[in-house]
Design an enzyme around this catalytic site. Sequence first.
Site, mmCIF file in Angstrom:
data_model
loop_
_atom_site.group_PDB
_atom_site.id
_atom_site.type_symbol
_atom_site.label_atom_id
_atom_site.label_comp_id
_atom_site.label_asym_id
_atom_site.label_seq_id
_atom_site.Cartn_x
_atom_site.Cartn_y
_atom_site.Cartn_z
ATOM 1 N N ARG A 102 0.826 -1.268 0.016
ATOM 2 C CA ARG A 102 -0.105 -0.185 0.065
ATOM 3 C C ARG A 102 0.669 1.065 0.526
ATOM 4 O O ARG A 102 0.396 2.225 -0.804
ATOM 5 C CB ARG A 102 -1.192 -0.259 1.284
ATOM 6 N N LYS A 148 -18.420 -17.020 1.765
ATOM 7 C CA LYS A 148 -20.092 -16.433 2.089
ATOM 8 C C LYS A 148 -20.648 -16.262 1.128
ATOM 9 O O LYS A 148 -20.406 -15.224 0.308
ATOM 10 C CB LYS A 148 -20.210 -15.478 2.756
ATOM 11 N N GLY A 186 -9.485 -9.132 -1.123
ATOM 12 C CA GLY A 186 -8.595 -9.269 0.559
ATOM 13 C C GLY A 186 -7.697 -10.258 0.467
ATOM 14 O O GLY A 186 -6.211 -10.379 -0.080
ATOM 15 N N GLY A 217 -13.307 -4.331 -0.428
ATOM 16 C CA GLY A 217 -14.867 -4.019 -0.056
ATOM 17 C C GLY A 217 -15.036 -2.902 -0.832
ATOM 18 O O GLY A 217 -16.131 -3.000 -1.173
HETATM 19 P P1 AMP Z 1 -14.085 -13.594 2.046
HETATM 20 O O1 AMP Z 1 -13.149 -13.220 2.707
HETATM 21 O O2 AMP Z 1 -15.581 -14.595 1.838
HETATM 22 O O3 AMP Z 1 -13.226 -14.184 0.670
HETATM 23 O O4 AMP Z 1 -13.795 -15.661 2.189
HETATM 24 C C1 AMP Z 1 -12.109 -15.712 2.347
HETATM 25 C C2 AMP Z 1 -11.931 -17.039 3.494
HETATM 26 O O5 AMP Z 1 -12.955 -17.909 2.176
HETATM 27 C C3 AMP Z 1 -10.557 -17.876 3.094
HETATM 28 O O6 AMP Z 1 -10.555 -17.343 4.250
HETATM 29 C C4 AMP Z 1 -10.857 -19.131 2.878
HETATM 30 O O7 AMP Z 1 -9.888 -20.277 4.083
HETATM 31 C C5 AMP Z 1 -12.057 -19.126 3.357
HETATM 32 N N1 AMP Z 1 -12.925 -20.386 2.725
HETATM 33 C C6 AMP Z 1 -12.577 -20.880 1.055
HETATM 34 N N2 AMP Z 1 -12.872 -21.856 0.987
HETATM 35 C C7 AMP Z 1 -13.609 -22.202 2.361
HETATM 36 C C8 AMP Z 1 -13.965 -23.944 1.883
HETATM 37 N N3 AMP Z 1 -14.625 -24.774 1.048
HETATM 38 N N4 AMP Z 1 -14.764 -23.867 3.659
HETATM 39 C C9 AMP Z 1 -14.342 -23.071 4.021
HETATM 40 N N5 AMP Z 1 -13.690 -22.068 4.002
HETATM 41 C C10 AMP Z 1 -13.438 -22.060 2.955
#
Ligand code: AMP
Length: 403
Positions: free
Chosen positions: A33, A205, A361, A384
């Site tokens: 950054r 999610k 991120g 974000g």
């Molecule tokens: P996000 O912040 O929503 O982009 O999610 C990123 C996080 O999702 C990372 O820390 C990953 O470890 C987690 N992640 C990715 N695939 C899976 C999975 N199949 N089960 C649980 N966590 C996951």
Amino acid sequence: MIDNYNFAGKKAIIRVDFNVPLGAQYEVTDDTRIRGALPTIKKVLGDGGSAILMSHLGRPKSGPEEKFSLKHVIPNLSGHLGVDIQFADDCMGKQAAEKSAALKPGQVLLLENLRFYTAENKVSTDEEKAATRVFAEKLSTYADVYVNDAFGTAHRAHASTAVIADFFADDSKMFGFLINKEIKAMDKVLHHSDKPMTAIMGGAKVSDKIQVIENLLDKVDNLIIGGGMTYTFIKARGGEIGNSLCEEDKLDVANELVKKAEAKGVKLILPVDQVLADTFDNEAHTELAPIDQGKAGYMGLDIGAKSVEALTQVIMDSKTILWNGPMGVFEMPSFQKGTVSIAKAIAESTAQGCFSLVGGGDSVAAVNKFGLADKVSYVSTGGGAMLEYIEGKVLPGIKAIRG
Ligand code: AMP
């Protein structure tokens, strides 16, 4: 506008994003950054202007905290700029006003963490908003020109990212080079993309990304879903997911997204196989299974080899790619293969002329971890902010300057 602006003799207050990770001795452990802000700072200094830098660092509760002091970035910043950095240890104090008033062309003053004052970022009630205006106006008195180059906070209507712009005339406020580059990269993907265009959405999610996915359905030819959010889609269509991540209250949403994609002629592509694990642990017992054949006691933590092969093909055939979110729990070596392979495929497709934008991120952390950051077309500095831009929202930090 910054390209044509002459900063000679002007004091520019620049909102930078120095929210960098610090190590045990408060040393900067990743200066991406800081490096991102250098072109703008150098332009100001090179023209014969002076720079007053302001940023937040971390999430201080209320008031100063040593671990969130911006003085920790000084050695790194001064190394990059090759000049001494002056420091005001209170962004509102007498010292900040005096030091900015005394600043000479070519000099740099860094203000202490803006978020040591809640007026910077607490903007819910009318009272808080009024305090924020006062705070922003005070900051504005330090300089002749306002430059916003903090894309990572452009989706926040904070004092230094948006409100301060009200106190500068139209010809005295502008984006820095970094924000300009970010906007250009996002607009290329959203409005001027070469086809076929593929969006790859991963991460934990669905709920975080519904709006983004909906907006993308009007832009893309292929939508790849991976990572933890896959399982909400799989369960929604009747698959067995065992203990994999699932948002039960989003099953209908998942089905609707599938229908919308169909109606719009977008290929929604889900993984076909997965790596199952009996615990959420790098040392877990693992098994390969078709994506809709999970089992009790096991969770899917990565995509499997067949998925990698199918997705690689789609990626190689694409001319524009947007990637947000990992394909699995890439933080653990046992479950990083899917994410590495997809990152490599994107890099390869980029080498063949595809435009690739990586943001968010975790996907940025992934390309950095695998040494592929300079093999994609653009890595966004604002997860974000990028997602909100893609959702079609107007970002306060951008509106404050563009109007
Ligand atoms: P996000 O912040 O929503 O982009 O999610 C990123 C996080 O999702 C990372 O820390 C990953 O470890 C987690 N992640 C990715 N695939 C899976 C999975 N199949 N089960 C649980 N966590 C996951």
